[in-house]
Write a protein that holds these residues in place. Structure first.
Motif, PDB file in Angstrom:
ATOM      1  N   ASP A  40      -6.067  15.503  22.639  1.00 36.18           N
ATOM      2  CA  ASP A  40      -5.997  14.744  23.894  1.00 36.18           C
ATOM      3  C   ASP A  40      -5.231  15.515  24.957  1.00 36.18           C
ATOM      4  O   ASP A  40      -5.574  15.490  26.141  1.00 36.18           O
ATOM      5  N   ARG A  41      -4.177  16.245  24.532  1.00 32.23           N
ATOM      6  CA  ARG A  41      -3.382  17.019  25.492  1.00 32.23           C
ATOM      7  C   ARG A  41      -4.145  18.261  25.950  1.00 32.23           C
ATOM      8  O   ARG A  41      -3.995  18.712  27.085  1.00 32.23           O
ATOM      9  N   ILE A  42      -4.956  18.807  25.066  1.00 26.42           N
ATOM     10  CA  ILE A  42      -5.793  19.947  25.455  1.00 26.42           C
ATOM     11  C   ILE A  42      -6.798  19.496  26.512  1.00 26.42           C
ATOM     12  O   ILE A  42      -6.971  20.140  27.554  1.00 26.42           O
ATOM     13  N   LEU A  43      -7.466  18.368  26.255  1.00 29.10           N
ATOM     14  CA  LEU A  43      -8.447  17.858  27.204  1.00 29.10           C
ATOM     15  C   LEU A  43      -7.779  17.454  28.518  1.00 29.10           C
ATOM     16  O   LEU A  43      -8.342  17.671  29.595  1.00 29.10           O
ATOM     17  N   ALA A  44      -6.570  16.906  28.433  1.00 30.11           N
ATOM     18  CA  ALA A  44      -5.841  16.542  29.645  1.00 30.11           C
ATOM     19  C   ALA A  44      -5.576  17.773  30.504  1.00 30.11           C
ATOM     20  O   ALA A  44      -5.756  17.745  31.728  1.00 30.11           O
ATOM     21  N   GLU A  68      -4.466   9.717  33.856  1.00 26.58           N
ATOM     22  CA  GLU A  68      -4.255   9.389  32.441  1.00 26.58           C
ATOM     23  C   GLU A  68      -4.863   8.027  32.106  1.00 26.58           C
ATOM     24  O   GLU A  68      -5.543   7.863  31.098  1.00 26.58           O
ATOM     25  N   ALA A  69      -4.613   7.052  32.972  1.00 28.19           N
ATOM     26  CA  ALA A  69      -5.122   5.697  32.720  1.00 28.19           C
ATOM     27  C   ALA A  69      -6.644   5.639  32.874  1.00 28.19           C
ATOM     28  O   ALA A  69      -7.344   5.059  32.036  1.00 28.19           O
ATOM     29  N   ALA A  70      -7.143   6.251  33.935  1.00 28.35           N
ATOM     30  CA  ALA A  70      -8.584   6.189  34.204  1.00 28.35           C
ATOM     31  C   ALA A  70      -9.406   6.874  33.125  1.00 28.35           C
ATOM     32  O   ALA A  70     -10.492   6.405  32.765  1.00 28.35           O
ATOM     33  N   PHE A  71      -8.883   7.965  32.584  1.00 26.84           N
ATOM     34  CA  PHE A  71      -9.614   8.730  31.569  1.00 26.84           C
ATOM     35  C   PHE A  71      -9.150   8.408  30.142  1.00 26.84           C
ATOM     36  O   PHE A  71      -9.278   9.236  29.229  1.00 26.84           O
ATOM     37  N   LEU A  72      -8.621   7.181  29.963  1.00 26.20           N
ATOM     38  CA  LEU A  72      -8.291   6.666  28.620  1.00 26.20           C
ATOM     39  C   LEU A  72      -7.351   7.603  27.869  1.00 26.20           C
ATOM     40  O   LEU A  72      -7.481   7.804  26.667  1.00 26.20           O
ATOM     41  N   HIS A  73      -6.396   8.174  28.605  1.00 23.38           N
ATOM     42  CA  HIS A  73      -5.403   9.090  28.038  1.00 23.38           C
ATOM     43  C   HIS A  73      -6.046  10.276  27.314  1.00 23.38           C
ATOM     44  O   HIS A  73      -5.485  10.835  26.384  1.00 23.38           O
ATOM     45  N   PHE A  74      -7.251  10.613  27.780  1.00 23.83           N
ATOM     46  CA  PHE A  74      -7.954  11.826  27.358  1.00 23.83           C
ATOM     47  C   PHE A  74      -8.215  11.917  25.853  1.00 23.83           C
ATOM     48  O   PHE A  74      -8.189  13.001  25.272  1.00 23.83           O
ATOM     49  N   PRO A  76     -10.647  12.357  23.223  1.00 25.47           N
ATOM     50  CA  PRO A  76     -12.029  12.861  23.225  1.00 25.47           C
ATOM     51  C   PRO A  76     -13.048  11.912  22.612  1.00 25.47           C
ATOM     52  O   PRO A  76     -14.136  11.712  23.174  1.00 25.47           O
ATOM     53  N   ALA A  77     -12.721  11.324  21.468  1.00 27.85           N
ATOM     54  CA  ALA A  77     -13.680  10.444  20.791  1.00 27.85           C
ATOM     55  C   ALA A  77     -13.997   9.209  21.640  1.00 27.85           C
ATOM     56  O   ALA A  77     -15.160   8.807  21.765  1.00 27.85           O
ATOM     57  N   LYS A  78     -12.978   8.614  22.232  1.00 31.40           N
ATOM     58  CA  LYS A  78     -13.191   7.426  23.064  1.00 31.40           C
ATOM     59  C   LYS A  78     -14.057   7.759  24.274  1.00 31.40           C
ATOM     60  O   LYS A  78     -14.982   7.021  24.626  1.00 31.40           O
ATOM     61  N   LEU A  79     -13.751   8.886  24.917  1.00 27.33           N
ATOM     62  CA  LEU A  79     -14.496   9.269  26.111  1.00 27.33           C
ATOM     63  C   LEU A  79     -15.960   9.571  25.788  1.00 27.33           C
ATOM     64  O   LEU A  79     -16.854   9.260  26.573  1.00 27.33           O
ATOM     65  N   SER A  80     -16.178  10.172  24.635  1.00 26.05           N
ATOM     66  CA  SER A  80     -17.546  10.545  24.252  1.00 26.05           C
ATOM     67  C   SER A  80     -18.439   9.331  24.025  1.00 26.05           C
ATOM     68  O   SER A  80     -19.660   9.431  24.129  1.00 26.05           O
ATOM     69  N   PHE A  81     -17.833   8.166  23.731  1.00 30.63           N
ATOM     70  CA  PHE A  81     -18.616   6.965  23.463  1.00 30.63           C
ATOM     71  C   PHE A  81     -18.720   6.030  24.666  1.00 30.63           C
ATOM     72  O   PHE A  81     -19.309   4.953  24.563  1.00 30.63           O
ATOM     73  N   GLN A  82     -18.179   6.435  25.794  1.00 28.53           N
ATOM     74  CA  GLN A  82     -18.234   5.568  26.972  1.00 28.53           C
ATOM     75  C   GLN A  82     -19.644   5.568  27.574  1.00 28.53           C
ATOM     76  O   GLN A  82     -20.293   6.609  27.679  1.00 28.53           O
ATOM     77  N   ASN A 109     -16.350  18.275  28.511  1.00 28.28           N
ATOM     78  CA  ASN A 109     -15.254  18.949  27.821  1.00 28.28           C
ATOM     79  C   ASN A 109     -14.700  18.124  26.660  1.00 28.28           C
ATOM     80  O   ASN A 109     -14.155  18.689  25.705  1.00 28.28           O
ATOM     81  N   ALA A 110     -14.861  16.808  26.719  1.00 25.60           N
ATOM     82  CA  ALA A 110     -14.471  15.972  25.575  1.00 25.60           C
ATOM     83  C   ALA A 110     -15.345  16.336  24.376  1.00 25.60           C
ATOM     84  O   ALA A 110     -14.854  16.468  23.238  1.00 25.60           O
ATOM     85  N   ALA A 111     -16.635  16.536  24.619  1.00 22.41           N
ATOM     86  CA  ALA A 111     -17.551  16.941  23.549  1.00 22.41           C
ATOM     87  C   ALA A 111     -17.215  18.350  23.061  1.00 22.41           C
ATOM     88  O   ALA A 111     -17.247  18.622  21.849  1.00 22.41           O
ATOM     89  N   PHE A 112     -16.877  19.233  23.985  1.00 19.72           N
ATOM     90  CA  PHE A 112     -16.501  20.605  23.644  1.00 19.72           C
ATOM     91  C   PHE A 112     -15.267  20.628  22.751  1.00 19.72           C
ATOM     92  O   PHE A 112     -15.228  21.320  21.722  1.00 19.72           O
ATOM     93  N   VAL A 113     -14.256  19.859  23.121  1.00 18.52           N
ATOM     94  CA  VAL A 113     -13.025  19.798  22.332  1.00 18.52           C
ATOM     95  C   VAL A 113     -13.322  19.268  20.926  1.00 18.52           C
ATOM     96  O   VAL A 113     -12.802  19.794  19.930  1.00 18.52           O
ATOM     97  N   GLN A 114     -14.164  18.271  20.830  1.00 15.67           N
ATOM     98  CA  GLN A 114     -14.516  17.721  19.523  1.00 15.67           C
ATOM     99  C   GLN A 114     -15.263  18.738  18.664  1.00 15.67           C
ATOM    100  O   GLN A 114     -15.031  18.829  17.449  1.00 15.67           O
ATOM    101  N   GLU A 115     -16.157  19.501  19.284  1.00 15.04           N
ATOM    102  CA  GLU A 115     -16.905  20.524  18.548  1.00 15.04           C
ATOM    103  C   GLU A 115     -15.965  21.571  17.954  1.00 15.04           C
ATOM    104  O   GLU A 115     -16.083  21.941  16.775  1.00 15.04           O
ATOM    105  N   ILE A 116     -15.034  22.052  18.771  1.00 17.69           N
ATOM    106  CA  ILE A 116     -14.094  23.069  18.307  1.00 17.69           C
ATOM    107  C   ILE A 116     -13.165  22.493  17.242  1.00 17.69           C
ATOM    108  O   ILE A 116     -12.868  23.159  16.233  1.00 17.69           O
TER     109      ILE A 116
END
Length: 228
Positions: A40-44, A68-74, A76-82, A109-116
């Motif tokens: 989450d901190r990497i994506l942030a 931070e609030a708008a992007f669900l505290h970054f 990755p999994a949560k953002l990918s399912f929005q 980039n949320a998907a990218f972070v999850q892939e890595i």
């Protein structure tokens, strides 16, 4: 090429001596800390660097709690399912800077972070294992697999998460050119980046210093001297 010993001596003279220069150095790179850094901190930080590119950093900093609030505290999994409605809503969200392309880069980039993370355990672990002697390879990967992480944005991302590397800022490039490296005033080509990497590798071997220190000292050895 000029030795790094000469460049460091010049920086020390400009900044008031060895101790004064040492005080201007950032914290030493800590690979263990980097490996433990949450995805989450990497994506942030990816998001922060993307939005800061071509924009006043102070504006992004002042609105960061809203990001931070708008992007669900970054997360990755949560953002990918929005759903699409969520991302469309962000275009009207006054808590952030409403740039459509940059907002959508967060989803990519949320998907990218999850892939890595899936490949290496976490993005931090992936970065901690990547050698500083091949920063250009890492930058190429960020550019190809990430979204809007090319060029200086990728370099600043690595710097802010604590990875040990150089930054081709105006002063760093001026230092390299002054030292005899045949590169353009703005380092953009793969050929010039390869030359920069080779020179920092040589200076690292000569001095035993982290690449972050080499880059900072190089920058402080030229350009405007704010202490004067």
């Amino acid at each position: 090429m000029t030795s790094f010993k000469t460049i460091r001596a010049r920086a020390e003279k400009r900044k008031g001596g060895p101790r004064a220069l040492d005080k201007l150095m950032p914290a030493k790179p800590d690979l263990k800390r980097l490996a433990k850094l949450g995805d989450d901190r990497i994506l942030a930080e990816m998001t922060r660097r993307v939005f800061c590119a071509g924009f006043a950093w102070s504006v992004i900093d002042s609105k960061w709690d809203g990001f931070e609030a708008a992007f669900l505290h970054f997360q990755p999994a949560k953002l990918s399912f929005q759903p699409e409605d969520y991302w469309e809503g962000l275009l009207r969200d006054a808590r952030i800077v409403r740039n459509g392309a940059k907002i959508m880069s967060v989803r990519d980039n949320a998907a990218f972070v999850q892939e890595i993370a899936k490949e290496h355990g976490s993005f931090g672990k992936f970065l901690a294992k990547w050698p500083s002697s091949d920063e250009i390879g890492l930058l190429d990967l960020l550019n190809k697999r990430g979204s809007r992480l090319g060029g200086n944005t990728g370099q600043m991302l690595l710097r802010f998460v604590g990875w040990d590397g150089f930054v081709t800022s105006k002063d760093v490039v001026a230092c390299l050119r002054d030292a005899g490296l045949d590169i353009a005033e703005e380092v953009k080509s793969k050929g010039d980046l390869a030359k920069v990497q080779a020179q920092f590798n040589a200076w690292a071997e000569e001095s035993g210093l982290p690449y972050t220190y080499l880059s900072r000292i190089c920058a402080l050895s030229v350009g405007e001297n704010s202490s004067e």
